[in-house]
Design a protein around this motif. Sequence first.
Motif, short mmCIF file in Angstrom:
data_model
loop_
_atom_site.label_atom_id
_atom_site.label_comp_id
_atom_site.label_asym_id
_atom_site.label_seq_id
_atom_site.Cartn_x
_atom_site.Cartn_y
_atom_site.Cartn_z
N ASN A 234 0.81 -1.22 0.00
CA ASN A 234 0.00 0.00 0.00
C ASN A 234 0.84 1.27 0.00
OD1 ASN A 234 -2.31 -1.54 0.08
ND2 ASN A 234 -2.57 -1.38 2.30
N PHE A 235 2.10 1.13 0.38
CA PHE A 235 2.96 2.32 0.50
C PHE A 235 3.91 2.47 -0.68
CE2 PHE A 235 1.94 0.69 4.71
CZ PHE A 235 1.42 1.82 5.33
N MET A 236 3.94 1.49 -1.59
CA MET A 236 4.92 1.51 -2.66
C MET A 236 4.26 1.70 -4.02
SD MET A 236 7.66 -1.41 -1.47
CE MET A 236 6.47 -2.74 -1.37
N ILE A 237 5.01 2.30 -4.92
CA ILE A 237 4.50 2.47 -6.27
C ILE A 237 5.20 1.51 -7.23
CG2 ILE A 237 3.57 4.80 -6.13
CD1 ILE A 237 6.24 5.94 -6.84
N LYS A 238 6.54 1.43 -7.21
CA LYS A 238 7.25 0.46 -8.02
C LYS A 238 8.70 0.36 -7.54
CE LYS A 238 8.63 3.74 -11.65
NZ LYS A 238 8.68 4.00 -13.09
N GLU A 239 9.30 -0.79 -7.75
CA GLU A 239 10.71 -1.04 -7.44
C GLU A 239 11.08 -0.60 -6.02
OE1 GLU A 239 12.91 0.90 -10.48
OE2 GLU A 239 12.45 -0.61 -11.99
#
Length: 590
Positions: free
Chosen positions: A165-170
């Motif tokens: 939920n806190f990450m967008i990518k990589e």
Amino acid sequence: MAFSSSSRAKLSGTSHISKDPDKISKTSRPNLIEFTPSPTIYQKGCITSDNTVASSPLKHFTHTTRHPSFFEHDIQVEHSRKLKDLKHIFSLVGGNSFEGLVMIDAVQRLGIEYLFKDEIEEILQRQYIISSTCGGHLHDLQEVALRFRLLRQEGYYVPADMFNNFMIKEGRFSQFNVSEDIGRLMEVYEASQLSIAGEEGLDEAGQFSAKMLNECMTHLDHNQALAIGNTLRHPYHKSLPRFMAKDVFFGNFQGERRWMLHVLKEIAKKDFNMVHALHHKEIVQVTKWWKDLGLAKKLPFARDQPLKWYIWSMACLTDPSLSEQRVELTKPISLIYIIDDIFDVYGTLDELILFTETITRWDLAAMGQLPEYMKICFKALDDITNEISYKVYKKHGYNPVQSLRNAWTSLCKAFLVEAKWFASGHMPESEEYLKNGIESSGVHVALVHIFFLLGHGITEETVELIDSNPAIISSTATILRLWDDLGSAKDENQDGKDGSYIHYYMKEHRYSAAEEAQKSAINKISDAWKRLNKECLCPNPFSASFTRASLNLARMVPLMYSYDDNQRLPSLEHFIKSLLSESVPTEGVY
């Protein structure tokens, strides 16, 4: 554990304790040997005037003992009062989700979590329910990361996808501001150390956090930069808490929480000094045992380092109540070192074959064909194995002698494989070397002894499992073996005969550079940590104490094998000075 020689990583005594074989009958227990009284008696509690512990290349360590009443009364009374206060604080903050997590993290980092087992378990059970029911709806990254780490450290399986939920990518985080989110980055990096295979997202989050923290260090004040540097070099999960306690940065204890930190530090100071006195007493016992044993004089080619061998025991078994177990464990650890020296720097191949055959048969009558120095070593090995077996039987009702003998046999056979490679000029492939190196590390011997000395959960199934070198042991052995092989300096200047993973990898891959071989070793260490992390999660056939000992052994490895350009171990020397040579003032700042 790389308890021993030049490139080879390994652990490594015997005491003389009179035994009354009439107290145990063969028919009373199915798994029992007849114990023969030793010719000499080891007198417990007898302290020699010479308390110096030989531990080259470390400096000699001396200690003047204090009267027991100082330890048992003056400190204990004040310690008990502070402990009661702190337990009361736990009850006050336990109902608050984040406050409870912060308290647990603090007592663990100060090395006093053993005092609050019940309180910690009660809080974490509630936190596990929160994680299970609300994991996807929690919006504070720092709290999520801290909860994840604390639960996994105690064996609870919580999924890593709660970070999605806190990450967008990589591994990058959304709505992220470096200057405002240092605490969150540090918690995510700490949490990523508990990843298991298949959790690439958590690995990426850890790598991203490390990158951001490194970049922002140049823009921070000295204390903040120091705290970040300590976290990156010594993440909690892969470090020994008591070694790091004096350098802990309590960023979560600001404002109104400062009063709690004061009480925490006061109880930690009292506890540190009590444990400090206890370790000194144990060193005196170990030193006397080693001196009375006489192997340093009888086998002058072998190492004479009882303090270093004791440090392994102290690091693995941290609970102060395990004093007897620490002293006993030091004895087989010393023999791992001694037997390694026989194989690696002294014995001829024909002698080593005879020695291994004698160990395999474990027949004292067959000892006559051995050279005198090997007779002395085998007799010491037989004595200490029987004595530990006797003590385990008396305390826990199970005789582990066959398991202990089997572990020693496997170790010597692995040593012999390496000796034959050297004698024949055979160049094994790196994986062949590593497979044998896991056995020759000595980790299995050490952890089998720990399992029986602890005496928790001894059943037919767990004994069979511990004998088979299970993943919780082999992963720890892999960490030790490869970490030791990464070192370029020779351990203690010995003229060792064995190779290393780096050496064989480069021979196998003709066009690879040392950097590529080192990268391969580092990746394997990372994979071994993931396997170890998984083995420590519930359900786990082994006790929490044994699991913790396995982890602590792996955590101790960097201290034992981080050589500097002068072939010294500065981290280990600092560790020993911190834990054994320096008490903490009971007044003032901790």
